[in-house]
Scaffold this active site. Sequence first.
Site, short mmCIF file in Angstrom:
data_model
loop_
_atom_site.label_atom_id
_atom_site.label_comp_id
_atom_site.label_asym_id
_atom_site.label_seq_id
_atom_site.Cartn_x
_atom_site.Cartn_y
_atom_site.Cartn_z
N ARG A 67 51.80 44.53 71.63
CA ARG A 67 50.86 45.60 72.00
C ARG A 67 50.86 45.88 73.49
O ARG A 67 50.49 46.97 73.92
CB ARG A 67 49.47 45.29 71.45
CG ARG A 67 49.43 45.42 69.93
CD ARG A 67 48.09 45.04 69.35
NE ARG A 67 47.77 43.64 69.57
CZ ARG A 67 48.01 42.67 68.71
NH1 ARG A 67 48.56 42.92 67.55
NH2 ARG A 67 47.68 41.43 68.99
N GLU A 104 47.83 27.29 69.46
CA GLU A 104 46.90 26.37 68.82
C GLU A 104 47.62 25.44 67.86
O GLU A 104 47.34 24.25 67.78
CB GLU A 104 45.82 27.18 68.09
CG GLU A 104 44.67 26.32 67.62
CD GLU A 104 43.54 27.15 67.05
OE1 GLU A 104 42.62 26.54 66.48
OE2 GLU A 104 43.58 28.39 67.16
#
Length: 184
Positions: A67, A104
């Site tokens: 993006r 993560e």
Amino acid sequence: MTTPSFSDYLRQHIRTVPDWPAPGVQFRDITPLLQDPKVFRVLIDAFVHRYMDRERRPDVVAGLDARGFILGAVVAYELGVGFVPIRKKGKLPFTTVEETYELEYGSATVELHTDSVRSGDRVLLMDDLIATGGTMMAGKKLLEKLGAQVMEGASIVDLPELGGSARLRASGLALYTLVDFPGH
């Protein structure tokens, strides 16, 4: 009647999708910002007006996959400067430098063509959102490997509770964000 700030105006057009991509996550979807031509113009103008002044004008805009490409390419066009993509590993066809960063659950790698910037270039680094800051930090390191100066990181959304913006600022990167959202 009071006119809302551009930040409030943009916030009204960011969709929150609960429990996506995992339970407990409040996903901030910028797609509605891009779909409405008036809202998209306000968004782009918010960045362009900041970087029009000579002291803030970059030599090049770098956008983070994917993006950041949307924002960065349009902002670069409006400023009359070049655009370079920082892509996920394996997507660029020429000689690259790479940087791996932690997620993560695992790690990811981004790449940049070795001829994307020149030593001393002032670069504006763009993405849509700052969460943990890992992608933007990796982009900064890539650009610096090639001798560029990352003058500022810019994004639409900051999720300050995830610590990314604090981590990026602690590394010496100035940040410009348009909308902060509490929580994850």
